[in-house]
Design a protein around this motif. Sequence first.
Motif, PDB file in Angstrom:
ATOM      1  N   MET D   1       0.847  -1.205   0.000  1.00 40.17           N
ATOM      2  CA  MET D   1       0.000   0.000   0.000  1.00 40.17           C
ATOM      3  C   MET D   1       0.882   1.254   0.000  1.00 40.17           C
ATOM      4  O   MET D   1       1.627   1.499   0.937  1.00 40.17           O
ATOM      5  CB  MET D   1      -0.882  -0.027   1.263  1.00 40.17           C
ATOM      6  N   VAL D   2       0.794   2.024  -1.081  1.00 37.41           N
ATOM      7  CA  VAL D   2       1.608   3.222  -1.215  1.00 37.41           C
ATOM      8  C   VAL D   2       0.933   4.402  -0.499  1.00 37.41           C
ATOM      9  O   VAL D   2      -0.222   4.727  -0.794  1.00 37.41           O
ATOM     10  CB  VAL D   2       1.805   3.579  -2.707  1.00 37.41           C
ATOM     11  N   GLY D   3       1.644   5.023   0.423  1.00 40.40           N
ATOM     12  CA  GLY D   3       1.115   6.213   1.088  1.00 40.40           C
ATOM     13  C   GLY D   3       1.406   7.443   0.239  1.00 40.40           C
ATOM     14  O   GLY D   3       2.552   7.702  -0.106  1.00 40.40           O
ATOM     15  N   VAL D   4       0.358   8.179  -0.100  1.00 38.86           N
ATOM     16  CA  VAL D   4       0.519   9.312  -1.011  1.00 38.86           C
ATOM     17  C   VAL D   4       0.170  10.624  -0.313  1.00 38.86           C
ATOM     18  O   VAL D   4      -0.808  10.704   0.431  1.00 38.86           O
ATOM     19  CB  VAL D   4      -0.379   9.146  -2.255  1.00 38.86           C
ATOM     20  N   ALA D   5       0.985  11.647  -0.562  1.00 37.33           N
ATOM     21  CA  ALA D   5       0.648  13.002  -0.134  1.00 37.33           C
ATOM     22  C   ALA D   5       0.241  13.805  -1.359  1.00 37.33           C
ATOM     23  O   ALA D   5       0.938  13.784  -2.372  1.00 37.33           O
ATOM     24  CB  ALA D   5       1.849  13.656   0.536  1.00 37.33           C
ATOM     25  N   VAL D   6      -0.886  14.477  -1.255  1.00 30.48           N
ATOM     26  CA  VAL D   6      -1.345  15.325  -2.353  1.00 30.48           C
ATOM     27  C   VAL D   6      -1.002  16.766  -2.018  1.00 30.48           C
ATOM     28  O   VAL D   6      -1.391  17.268  -0.950  1.00 30.48           O
ATOM     29  CB  VAL D   6      -2.856  15.162  -2.586  1.00 30.48           C
ATOM     30  N   VAL D   7      -0.288  17.436  -2.937  1.00 27.09           N
ATOM     31  CA  VAL D   7       0.141  18.808  -2.696  1.00 27.09           C
ATOM     32  C   VAL D   7      -0.562  19.738  -3.676  1.00 27.09           C
ATOM     33  O   VAL D   7      -0.413  19.592  -4.892  1.00 27.09           O
ATOM     34  CB  VAL D   7       1.672  18.933  -2.856  1.00 27.09           C
ATOM     35  N   GLY D   8      -1.349  20.667  -3.144  1.00 30.79           N
ATOM     36  CA  GLY D   8      -2.051  21.614  -4.014  1.00 30.79           C
ATOM     37  C   GLY D   8      -3.513  21.245  -4.148  1.00 30.79           C
ATOM     38  O   GLY D   8      -3.840  20.187  -4.667  1.00 30.79           O
ATOM     39  N   LEU D   9      -4.401  22.112  -3.647  1.00 34.32           N
ATOM     40  CA  LEU D   9      -5.829  21.803  -3.679  1.00 34.32           C
ATOM     41  C   LEU D   9      -6.575  22.750  -4.613  1.00 34.32           C
ATOM     42  O   LEU D   9      -7.611  23.322  -4.264  1.00 34.32           O
ATOM     43  CB  LEU D   9      -6.415  21.848  -2.270  1.00 34.32           C
ATOM     44  N   GLY D  10      -6.024  22.979  -5.794  1.00 29.49           N
ATOM     45  CA  GLY D  10      -6.734  23.795  -6.776  1.00 29.49           C
ATOM     46  C   GLY D  10      -7.790  22.950  -7.456  1.00 29.49           C
ATOM     47  O   GLY D  10      -8.653  22.375  -6.811  1.00 29.49           O
ATOM     48  N   TYR D  11      -7.745  22.852  -8.787  1.00 24.19           N
ATOM     49  CA  TYR D  11      -8.742  22.099  -9.529  1.00 24.19           C
ATOM     50  C   TYR D  11      -8.499  20.597  -9.431  1.00 24.19           C
ATOM     51  O   TYR D  11      -9.417  19.814  -9.190  1.00 24.19           O
ATOM     52  CB  TYR D  11      -8.720  22.541 -10.991  1.00 24.19           C
ATOM     53  N   ALA D  60       9.029  15.086   5.103  1.00 27.49           N
ATOM     54  CA  ALA D  60       9.586  14.500   6.328  1.00 27.49           C
ATOM     55  C   ALA D  60       8.774  13.305   6.808  1.00 27.49           C
ATOM     56  O   ALA D  60       9.228  12.532   7.656  1.00 27.49           O
ATOM     57  CB  ALA D  60       9.627  15.569   7.425  1.00 27.49           C
ATOM     58  N   ASP D  61       7.577  13.146   6.251  1.00 29.49           N
ATOM     59  CA  ASP D  61       6.638  12.152   6.793  1.00 29.49           C
ATOM     60  C   ASP D  61       7.021  10.747   6.331  1.00 29.49           C
ATOM     61  O   ASP D  61       7.010  10.438   5.140  1.00 29.49           O
ATOM     62  CB  ASP D  61       5.228  12.512   6.312  1.00 29.49           C
ATOM     63  N   PRO D  62       7.332   9.856   7.268  1.00 30.99           N
ATOM     64  CA  PRO D  62       7.745   8.505   6.862  1.00 30.99           C
ATOM     65  C   PRO D  62       6.593   7.691   6.277  1.00 30.99           C
ATOM     66  O   PRO D  62       6.834   6.725   5.539  1.00 30.99           O
ATOM     67  CB  PRO D  62       8.239   7.885   8.173  1.00 30.99           C
ATOM     68  N   ALA D  63       5.337   8.079   6.559  1.00 23.82           N
ATOM     69  CA  ALA D  63       4.201   7.343   5.983  1.00 23.82           C
ATOM     70  C   ALA D  63       3.963   7.731   4.527  1.00 23.82           C
ATOM     71  O   ALA D  63       3.167   7.107   3.832  1.00 23.82           O
ATOM     72  CB  ALA D  63       2.934   7.614   6.812  1.00 23.82           C
ATOM     73  N   VAL D  64       4.644   8.772   4.101  1.00 22.82           N
ATOM     74  CA  VAL D  64       4.473   9.237   2.723  1.00 22.82           C
ATOM     75  C   VAL D  64       5.532   8.588   1.827  1.00 22.82           C
ATOM     76  O   VAL D  64       6.720   8.880   1.950  1.00 22.82           O
ATOM     77  CB  VAL D  64       4.575  10.778   2.650  1.00 22.82           C
ATOM     78  N   ASP D  65       5.068   7.687   0.948  1.00 24.69           N
ATOM     79  CA  ASP D  65       5.989   7.051   0.006  1.00 24.69           C
ATOM     80  C   ASP D  65       6.102   7.848  -1.280  1.00 24.69           C
ATOM     81  O   ASP D  65       7.107   7.785  -1.971  1.00 24.69           O
ATOM     82  CB  ASP D  65       5.495   5.638  -0.352  1.00 24.69           C
ATOM     83  N   ALA D  66       5.028   8.565  -1.598  1.00 25.83           N
ATOM     84  CA  ALA D  66       4.980   9.239  -2.894  1.00 25.83           C
ATOM     85  C   ALA D  66       4.256  10.569  -2.736  1.00 25.83           C
ATOM     86  O   ALA D  66       3.368  10.711  -1.899  1.00 25.83           O
ATOM     87  CB  ALA D  66       4.244   8.377  -3.914  1.00 25.83           C
ATOM     88  N   VAL D  67       4.647  11.519  -3.585  1.00 30.01           N
ATOM     89  CA  VAL D  67       4.033  12.851  -3.533  1.00 30.01           C
ATOM     90  C   VAL D  67       3.370  13.123  -4.872  1.00 30.01           C
ATOM     91  O   VAL D  67       3.991  12.947  -5.932  1.00 30.01           O
ATOM     92  CB  VAL D  67       5.101  13.923  -3.240  1.00 30.01           C
ATOM     93  N   ALA D  68       2.101  13.552  -4.817  1.00 28.09           N
ATOM     94  CA  ALA D  68       1.384  13.928  -6.036  1.00 28.09           C
ATOM     95  C   ALA D  68       1.260  15.444  -6.050  1.00 28.09           C
ATOM     96  O   ALA D  68       0.620  16.026  -5.159  1.00 28.09           O
ATOM     97  CB  ALA D  68       0.002  13.272  -6.061  1.00 28.09           C
ATOM     98  N   ILE D  69       1.881  16.080  -7.041  1.00 29.51           N
ATOM     99  CA  ILE D  69       1.978  17.529  -7.079  1.00 29.51           C
ATOM    100  C   ILE D  69       0.953  18.109  -8.042  1.00 29.51           C
ATOM    101  O   ILE D  69       0.960  17.785  -9.233  1.00 29.51           O
ATOM    102  CB  ILE D  69       3.406  17.946  -7.483  1.00 29.51           C
ATOM    103  N   ALA D  70       0.050  18.939  -7.518  1.00 29.55           N
ATOM    104  CA  ALA D  70      -1.008  19.537  -8.341  1.00 29.55           C
ATOM    105  C   ALA D  70      -1.040  21.041  -8.110  1.00 29.55           C
ATOM    106  O   ALA D  70      -2.095  21.645  -7.963  1.00 29.55           O
ATOM    107  CB  ALA D  70      -2.355  18.884  -8.000  1.00 29.55           C
ATOM    108  N   THR D  71       0.127  21.634  -8.092  1.00 26.83           N
ATOM    109  CA  THR D  71       0.275  23.085  -7.888  1.00 26.83           C
ATOM    110  C   THR D  71       0.458  23.761  -9.240  1.00 26.83           C
ATOM    111  O   THR D  71       0.551  23.092 -10.264  1.00 26.83           O
ATOM    112  CB  THR D  71       1.526  23.329  -7.024  1.00 26.83           C
TER     113      THR D  71
END
Lengths: 340, 340, 340, 340
Positions: D1-11, D60-71
Amino acid sequence: MVGVAVVGLGYWGPNLVRNLHDVEGARAELVCDLRPDALEGIARRYPAVRTTTDFADVIADPAVDAVAIATPVSSHFELAARALEAGKHVFVEKPLTASSDEALELIELADEHGLVLMPGHTFLYSPPVNMIRSLIAAGELGEIYFISTSRVNLGLHQSDVSVAWDLGPHDFSILRYWLDETPSHASALSRGCVIPEIPDVAFIDLEFPSGTVAHVELSWLAPSKLRRTTIVGSRKMIVYDDTSNEPVRVFDSGVMLRDPETFGEYNLTYRTGDIVSPHLEVAEPLRLELEDFARAIETGSTPQSSRELGLEVVRMIEAVDASLEQNGAKVDVGAERSLV
Amino acid sequence: MVGVAVVGLGYWGPNLVRNLHDVEGARAELVCDLRPDALEGIARRYPAVRTTTDFADVIADPAVDAVAIATPVSSHFELAARALEAGKHVFVEKPLTASSDEALELIELADEHGLVLMPGHTFLYSPPVNMIRSLIAAGELGEIYFISTSRVNLGLHQSDVSVAWDLGPHDFSILRYWLDETPSHASALSRGCVIPEIPDVAFIDLEFPSGTVAHVELSWLAPSKLRRTTIVGSRKMIVYDDTSNEPVRVFDSGVMLRDPETFGEYNLTYRTGDIVSPHLEVAEPLRLELEDFARAIETGSTPQSSRELGLEVVRMIEAVDASLEQNGAKVDVGAERSLV
Amino acid sequence: MVGVAVVGLGYWGPNLVRNLHDVEGARAELVCDLRPDALEGIARRYPAVRTTTDFADVIADPAVDAVAIATPVSSHFELAARALEAGKHVFVEKPLTASSDEALELIELADEHGLVLMPGHTFLYSPPVNMIRSLIAAGELGEIYFISTSRVNLGLHQSDVSVAWDLGPHDFSILRYWLDETPSHASALSRGCVIPEIPDVAFIDLEFPSGTVAHVELSWLAPSKLRRTTIVGSRKMIVYDDTSNEPVRVFDSGVMLRDPETFGEYNLTYRTGDIVSPHLEVAEPLRLELEDFARAIETGSTPQSSRELGLEVVRMIEAVDASLEQNGAKVDVGAERSLV
Amino acid sequence: MVGVAVVGLGYWGPNLVRNLHDVEGARAELVCDLRPDALEGIARRYPAVRTTTDFADVIADPAVDAVAIATPVSSHFELAARALEAGKHVFVEKPLTASSDEALELIELADEHGLVLMPGHTFLYSPPVNMIRSLIAAGELGEIYFISTSRVNLGLHQSDVSVAWDLGPHDFSILRYWLDETPSHASALSRGCVIPEIPDVAFIDLEFPSGTVAHVELSWLAPSKLRRTTIVGSRKMIVYDDTSNEPVRVFDSGVMLRDPETFGEYNLTYRTGDIVSPHLEVAEPLRLELEDFARAIETGSTPQSSRELGLEVVRMIEAVDASLEQNGAKVDVGAERSLV
């Protein structure tokens, strides 16, 4: 703030819960369904909403001021009656009940307890439907000669009711709302194509006291979705297509009969003018409908989708059924008993 | 080479004259109309065609082998009968006659004199109509559940006949041709909107012995032209839109009923597949129709638009009229008397 | 009454002959084509019109006041010049000539002899095109931001000219007519898909002195016929679809830029209003065009489709060709030499 | 299970969060935006997702394996680079970066750390786009002559980027995906209609090594939404309309060049056959895209929307910009530097 319990998580129930979150004066308190997994789905999405599998919990809950019933039509009467007797305001998905007798009894119960009873005829809150109502009311179309409507698509055969009970409430409520009168007569032809005992296509004719005639085609069997209504007036005509980006198109067209000649010759003039697609506000009819319900509870106002209109819609469907039983004969809709 | 006289220069007459110029086995010899100016117009365009205002000239002319009648329907019988009695083959614009009794009498006359009698149901020569007939005949659509058709547009109110007599022959002939059966029952609702005594909108239900039901909507009052027919079969569905660049669209869609469960549950499967617009040959139906007439005269073949089909179409319109007189009651089309 | 000789019986010639029959002030006197069988077809249809295979007969004929040239473009100049030198007024199918030098020489010749020279830009007589011109001229659309147009369909590859020479004159004349200015620059991308040496698809960009930009897509290769032009103005927008029942649709939509904020934020407002399909008169543009030609001959008026407009259209096509030769570079249309 | 962080809450950001809930192998762990109220909205809807206004928390978050950038695109490079350096897999909304240099640097970084870098070209996961890719790959269309596409609608002017940077990535990625080649040359015409310094309409020409040409029309100014692509092949043609119920329509039409005659005559045959709308699976492209991302992380597979494709799309936009700066000249797309 009106506390609402939503009963039944089939097609409409989840929509009610979702829209209640956007309604100013109301709040989803409790959700009731016999199936625990349906409740779980809601609980995951809306952690603040409580759930129960027991309708007794609903009517016993003091935080519940009103009950929104979205169960199969056969259970509408019993659930609504129990809720009214428990002092809860009641919103019932269309059609209001499975018979006009049931509807009359619910209306009496609501009166007795001084509670709101409201059927969920959502189309009465749709911007295109209201735009057309305004145009008719303002006389823009002149006399309404006839209305022809098709509501067909491939899908969702019901196993408990005919297509007339399933789709008819949409068109019947819209026609009632636009024309401000109940049809005097109905006749119908129907066929159960896939399952012989469940009619899945119906051709329905309606005649109104003013002279307007209407044709309603309903079907769960169709190559593509059609939501097309043509309104022909003496001055203008409208095509209302609910699947289109331009749902309302007003045609400034018509035929004029000039002074008939002495010797039987008719002198007709055809007029073809501009076609206008009026701009329509974007709005979620279901949210407007629930706001109307909340307003009725709080202010005592009569909702646009009134219980009397709900009763008349049931009578129209009953007339269709009666015509089908009498081999398509023209049947009295019983408007003389109308409460409106 | 069949010498043809065209009688009546209203809407269809000039088209007949024009198309006769392109038909291999026939030639326009003579044109007859009561109005000299209409004849002049034709004479200017087609200098080789002779003209007369007197029908007696037509039936007396030895160069005239056949008479094509394109006058108002009320005169069809008398003109056709006189032509047959004079030994001329007869082509009559639809509808064949103003009553089935007249049609039967013409058929008898034609038999007596060994002459061709043919109604002009042009749609039986239209490539889309024939494409659909082939698909139905080949079983591609499965059982035909129902057909719903709209033939409406703003225009051309007739002052002598109802919309059912004017537009009905198109759909009735097509339905008869596709389904290869005559409806057993008809019922109808109609209204004279512009001129009360002349119905200009009609909603007609037809039931066929095989179980197929059909709905036919006809009107001279409509915001825009509609020529849309939906055919719903158990295997496939078709939308036939005669105003479209793609007049035939075949939908590989349907609902399947799988083994009904023991306890009243229905197990339905919805199937949505490709949509195909088959390529259609371009052809002028009126020319094909006149070629069929010439062929019938020369070879004794039965035209696709047969006199029996013409008779049945008249019976269908009579049934519609009878239903309207009986307040919309379901009426026997009288198929038991069918000659086919 | 102007006596007209029609030269060339390809696609347009027969249309010219037919329409001349309906024009008040003109009459088809003579028809000229190299192919005797083409002349026979006309003779059969229009017995009053004389025929010849020799152009010398045309210019020698005293009953011929004007010559309408509908031959391939490569022969336009020579035939028109000979006709003008013989004292005949000249109508030439679009494009006027195969080069702007030829066009200039014809204009001089016409001036010298005091004769009418008119290119056949038929779209300038089409009701939708004129409706749009009026709306633009009245300022209804505001500033014209850009125009994008597609004229494509499967068919009729020319073997002597590119798609830009074949279809370009339509859009170039319309743009010139609507905007009342000649583009300053053109650039293009083209490809000969089926026959490498004959471009059958072209994407053309045009820039006008006022700032308006236009994109023109032309092709003989397309899945279906498209005649779609979008005109985007600062106040309103129009979609012009010549294949539609509603060829002009006016959208009361736009974007407004309100006082830009101090810190670089733009404040935009989107406006979406009614859509109107204005009613258009039905008219045969070719007949109106020929009437304009006859009027110019009789009254000395300047036809809407003027020789100067014809020259500018040729210059636009030349600029497209020049851009293609220069690898798509932006090319000066040479409007500074414009006579207008 | 990949932990994802979503960056940017625009559209796009909220859509990513929503879809992550339906993706098997991934889970939304953390959401990051500078605006607390945007975070609150997400928190209310998805109570299980944590929020932060500080990107440092994300990496810095160890639960975050991947970052999704929507900025906004201007920040893509910096955020992606920081995430890669912190050992996180990276998904970036289209376009990948604001320049090809940035893209190349990110690719190097990803290689260095052995991490997935994936641009979000969602259309590569759309069923119609994939259906068309299969048809092209199977040779059904023959040689691809040209592609013409319009992506226009009224709305959403960006204040930081041109329409080519905003809408171009859609068509450029689709063209690259279908044709399996990068264009060699690009040229463009553009205009800033509403805000002069921000181009809001662009007409772009692309040429591919195989000979295929493409035209791309992009605009934020249009009377109505258009998502229409025409693909013309030597054997068949396709219209792809993403706003239609039948997004893919295959036309069995074409022009055949038969043995050219000896004397310069071309012998062409036009073929018009059936039109088929193939049935398409219903699927949410964004969900499929995120599944592809999760799969790439877990199995090391190359996602359909690869970083190389993302780089080439950026190069195509850069070429458009270069052409605009050079007055519309044809510009080398720089495919020779391509990594593919």
